[in-house]
Motif scaffolding. Structure first.
Motif, PDB file in Angstrom:
ATOM      1  N   UNK A  89       0.787  -1.226   0.000  1.00 32.81           N
ATOM      2  CA  UNK A  89       0.000   0.000   0.000  1.00 32.81           C
ATOM      3  C   UNK A  89       0.820   1.279   0.000  1.00 32.81           C
ATOM      4  N   UNK A  90       2.183   1.172   0.109  1.00 34.20           N
ATOM      5  CA  UNK A  90       2.942   2.417   0.270  1.00 34.20           C
ATOM      6  C   UNK A  90       4.339   2.392  -0.310  1.00 34.20           C
ATOM      7  N   UNK A  91       4.723   1.264  -0.999  1.00 30.14           N
ATOM      8  CA  UNK A  91       6.115   1.220  -1.418  1.00 30.14           C
ATOM      9  C   UNK A  91       6.295   0.282  -2.600  1.00 30.14           C
ATOM     10  N   UNK A  92       7.474  -0.381  -2.678  1.00 28.70           N
ATOM     11  CA  UNK A  92       7.849  -1.230  -3.805  1.00 28.70           C
ATOM     12  C   UNK A  92       7.544  -2.698  -3.493  1.00 28.70           C
ATOM     13  N   UNK A  93       7.363  -3.481  -4.558  1.00 32.56           N
ATOM     14  CA  UNK A  93       7.022  -4.891  -4.334  1.00 32.56           C
ATOM     15  C   UNK A  93       7.528  -5.779  -5.459  1.00 32.56           C
ATOM     16  N   UNK A  94       7.997  -6.970  -5.074  1.00 35.12           N
ATOM     17  CA  UNK A  94       8.368  -8.048  -5.986  1.00 35.12           C
ATOM     18  C   UNK A  94       8.265  -9.348  -5.220  1.00 35.12           C
ATOM     19  N   UNK A  95       8.141 -10.470  -5.887  1.00 31.92           N
ATOM     20  CA  UNK A  95       7.978 -11.742  -5.181  1.00 31.92           C
ATOM     21  C   UNK A  95       9.186 -12.070  -4.317  1.00 31.92           C
ATOM     22  N   UNK A  96      10.392 -11.836  -4.833  1.00 29.31           N
ATOM     23  CA  UNK A  96      11.613 -12.155  -4.085  1.00 29.31           C
ATOM     24  C   UNK A  96      12.049 -11.002  -3.186  1.00 29.31           C
ATOM     25  N   UNK A  97      12.147  -9.803  -3.766  1.00 32.74           N
ATOM     26  CA  UNK A  97      12.658  -8.650  -3.017  1.00 32.74           C
ATOM     27  C   UNK A  97      11.838  -7.413  -3.376  1.00 32.74           C
ATOM     28  N   UNK A  98      11.489  -6.635  -2.359  1.00 34.77           N
ATOM     29  CA  UNK A  98      10.833  -5.358  -2.627  1.00 34.77           C
ATOM     30  C   UNK A  98      11.844  -4.288  -3.016  1.00 34.77           C
ATOM     31  N   UNK A  99      12.969  -4.262  -2.283  1.00 39.45           N
ATOM     32  CA  UNK A  99      13.972  -3.211  -2.524  1.00 39.45           C
ATOM     33  C   UNK A  99      15.342  -3.757  -2.124  1.00 39.45           C
ATOM     34  N   UNK A 100      16.322  -3.622  -3.019  1.00 43.20           N
ATOM     35  CA  UNK A 100      17.675  -4.052  -2.690  1.00 43.20           C
ATOM     36  C   UNK A 100      18.678  -2.971  -3.052  1.00 43.20           C
ATOM     37  N   UNK A 101      19.609  -2.759  -2.140  1.00 43.53           N
ATOM     38  CA  UNK A 101      20.692  -1.786  -2.394  1.00 43.53           C
ATOM     39  C   UNK A 101      22.042  -2.392  -2.033  1.00 43.53           C
ATOM     40  N   UNK A 102      22.116  -3.739  -2.056  1.00 44.31           N
ATOM     41  CA  UNK A 102      23.352  -4.420  -1.667  1.00 44.31           C
ATOM     42  C   UNK A 102      24.494  -4.127  -2.612  1.00 44.31           C
ATOM     43  N   UNK A 103      25.701  -4.267  -2.047  1.00 50.14           N
ATOM     44  CA  UNK A 103      26.902  -4.005  -2.855  1.00 50.14           C
ATOM     45  C   UNK A 103      27.265  -5.192  -3.724  1.00 50.14           C
ATOM     46  N   UNK A 104      26.672  -6.361  -3.456  1.00 51.67           N
ATOM     47  CA  UNK A 104      26.994  -7.539  -4.266  1.00 51.67           C
ATOM     48  C   UNK A 104      25.808  -8.512  -4.226  1.00 51.67           C
ATOM     49  N   UNK A 105      24.759  -8.138  -4.897  1.00 53.47           N
ATOM     50  CA  UNK A 105      23.565  -8.976  -4.959  1.00 53.47           C
ATOM     51  C   UNK A 105      23.694  -9.973  -6.115  1.00 53.47           C
ATOM     52  N   UNK A 106      23.465 -11.256  -5.796  1.00 53.35           N
ATOM     53  CA  UNK A 106      23.541 -12.299  -6.825  1.00 53.35           C
ATOM     54  C   UNK A 106      22.242 -13.108  -6.784  1.00 53.35           C
ATOM     55  N   UNK A 107      21.613 -13.173  -7.924  1.00 55.27           N
ATOM     56  CA  UNK A 107      20.383 -13.963  -8.065  1.00 55.27           C
ATOM     57  C   UNK A 107      20.522 -14.828  -9.313  1.00 55.27           C
ATOM     58  N   UNK A 108      20.357 -16.148  -9.152  1.00 57.36           N
ATOM     59  CA  UNK A 108      20.535 -17.047 -10.293  1.00 57.36           C
ATOM     60  C   UNK A 108      19.579 -18.234 -10.168  1.00 57.36           C
ATOM     61  N   UNK A 109      19.037 -18.664 -11.326  1.00 57.72           N
ATOM     62  CA  UNK A 109      18.145 -19.831 -11.389  1.00 57.72           C
ATOM     63  C   UNK A 109      16.958 -19.687 -10.436  1.00 57.72           C
ATOM     64  N   UNK A 110      16.246 -18.594 -10.598  1.00 59.51           N
ATOM     65  CA  UNK A 110      15.044 -18.370  -9.802  1.00 59.51           C
ATOM     66  C   UNK A 110      13.852 -18.121 -10.721  1.00 59.51           C
ATOM     67  N   UNK A 111      12.659 -18.416 -10.241  1.00 53.26           N
ATOM     68  CA  UNK A 111      11.468 -18.143 -11.050  1.00 53.26           C
ATOM     69  C   UNK A 111      10.283 -17.822 -10.146  1.00 53.26           C
ATOM     70  N   UNK A 112       9.283 -17.170 -10.782  1.00 49.93           N
ATOM     71  CA  UNK A 112       8.002 -16.893 -10.127  1.00 49.93           C
ATOM     72  C   UNK A 112       6.908 -17.272 -11.125  1.00 49.93           C
ATOM     73  N   UNK A 113       5.991 -18.157 -10.716  1.00 48.70           N
ATOM     74  CA  UNK A 113       4.903 -18.582 -11.602  1.00 48.70           C
ATOM     75  C   UNK A 113       3.573 -18.492 -10.879  1.00 48.70           C
ATOM     76  N   UNK A 114       2.643 -17.773 -11.492  1.00 43.55           N
ATOM     77  CA  UNK A 114       1.285 -17.721 -10.985  1.00 43.55           C
ATOM     78  C   UNK A 114       1.092 -16.752  -9.838  1.00 43.55           C
ATOM     79  N   UNK A 115       0.016 -15.968  -9.903  1.00 43.54           N
ATOM     80  CA  UNK A 115      -0.299 -15.066  -8.809  1.00 43.54           C
ATOM     81  C   UNK A 115      -0.322 -13.615  -9.247  1.00 43.54           C
ATOM     82  N   UNK A 116      -0.470 -12.719  -8.253  1.00 44.06           N
ATOM     83  CA  UNK A 116      -0.628 -11.292  -8.531  1.00 44.06           C
ATOM     84  C   UNK A 116       0.250 -10.449  -7.614  1.00 44.06           C
TER      85      UNK A 116
END
Length: 419
Positions: A89-116
């Protein structure tokens, strides 16, 4: 050594060790958990091991996802989501992360299926707002809908902010991709500064969105064709089986059942019901044809109704009396053959011979009755001989007199035989 996660409670306990190393041991169904509170400030690693988080539901007013906000070193590998329900209701949104500011973020072999996903600010299928330094590879999203009430909506990542991002070999499919401002809708991602995006795609037909800051729009047919994905590893990372690509680490998905629509027209024959009304006066049978609605099969119905006319018959040898109003003399040789369907009949045969009177009552169930009647013409010099024969089923009555043999069975008829 990694902390093993096998239950929703184990997953929630990650917030107690924000720099720890965690591994899933099985799929985790969150349907009984209720509203999930995002884990903030996570800087550890989570290896999904090819397992999935199912039915994750979040209603939150800050950065929203499995992880709300992350910082420092952050690694997510081999993790899937199915059937998410996220409202912010007031900010950012994603299935895995709403907000990231890390100095070394690594995301690999991930998926999101179905939903809103519905958010106030940046909304993306995988990540709402991507900042800092990040590498996102070999991942995809396929969602029912993404919508923002105030800001930007994108199929894969809501927004890139910064110059140090690499996104490679990823795609998104969104059935409904919308925003309160139609100009703030982007097929794959929106960016503020320069980032590197290689071999990434989104489905323009399904989403109805043709604009993006990153990625390449393709038709549904192209998105389901392996040759579209140049430089992708379909040997050890990706697979495709007639639909969108899938990640091999999660196993081969079941092939969707092939659906075909066929129009079948069925015609029922008219059902004919035949009524035969037979009268001794030789009235032709009456045929009635009726149309009957039936959902099973054509049904044949045969009904016969027989009415007998009583008649008086006189012969040279003996006389048969009935209550009929008609009489006839048999004066020539002839054969009469008749057939009667099964009916119940009561036959009274009375024989009069002075001084003896005999009355015989017969009740029988008759099948077909075949009757042959032969009458011989009398000679002027010889005794008149008459021969009458009626054959039936289960009943027989005979009376012999003066070289004359008579056998009578009628159905249903009343007959009197008098000499």
């Amino acid at each position: 050594m990694a902390t093993l996660i096998s239950t929703p409670q184990d997953l929630d306990n990650i917030r107690n060790d924000l720099t720890g190393t965690f591994e899933l041991t099985n799929d985790i169904d969150m349907s009984g958990w209720g509203n999930w509170t995002p884990i903030d400030d996570f800087g550890g690693s989570l290896d999904g091991k090819g397992y999935k988080i199912l039915n994750l539901s979040i209603n939150h007013n800050a950065h929203t996802g499995l992880f709300g906000i992350t910082s420092s070193t952050f690694t997510i590998l081999y993790l899937g989501f199915e059937n998410i329900d996220i409202v912010n209701s007031n900010s950012n949104a994603g299935a895995l992360i709403g907000y990231t500011s890390g100095s070394n973020t690594i995301i690999d072999n991930c998926f999101v299926e179905g939903g809103t996903i519905q958010a106030y600010g940046y909304a993306g299928g995988l990540i709402g707002n991507l900042r800092g330094t990040a590498t996102v590879t070999n991942s995809y999203t396929n969602l029912d809908s993404i919508h923002t009430t105030n800001y930007r909506s994108s199929g894969f990542i809501g927004a890139f902010v910064g110059d140090n991002h690499l996104v490679e070999n990823c795609y998104s499919v969104t059935n409904s991709l919308t925003s309160a401002d139609p100009n703030e809708v982007f097929g794959f991602a929106w960016y503020e500064n320069n980032s590197t995006v290689n071999n990434c795609f989104w489905d323009t037909e399904v989403s109805g969105v043709t604009q993006t800051h990153h990625g390449t729009g393709k038709t549904t047919a192209e998105m389901q064709t392996q040759s579209t994905y140049t430089n992708w590893d379909f040997t050890s990372i990706w697979g495709i089986n007639g639909s969108y690509p899938y990640l091999q680490v999660f196993g081969t998905p079941e092939q969707p059942a092939k659906q075909e629509s066929r129009e079948v027209t069925s015609y029922l024959n008219i059902i004919t019901s035949q009524l035969d009304v037979a009268i001794d006066d030789y009235v032709p049978p009456k045929i009635e044809t009726r149309s009957i609605q039936s959902d099973i099969q054509p049904i044949s119905s045969h009904i016969q109704s027989h009415r007998a006319t009583l008649r008086s018959i006189e012969g040279y040898l003996s006389r048969i009396d009935t209550n009929a109003t008609q009489s006839s003399h048999i004066v020539r040789v002839g054969n009469v053959t008749s057939f009667v369907s099964p009916i119940q009949s009561s036959v009274n045969v009375s024989t009069y011979r002075q001084p003896i009177i005999q009355t015989i009552n017969l009740v029988s169930y008759l099948n077909r009755i075949q009757a042959d009647t032969d009458v011989l013409l009398p000679s002027s010099s010889k005794t008149i001989n008459g021969y009458i024969t009626i054959e039936s089923n289960q009943s027989r009555t005979s009376y012999n007199v003066n070289n004359t043999y008579s056998q009578v069975i009628e159905n249903p008829s009343y007959s009197e035989v008098m000499e």
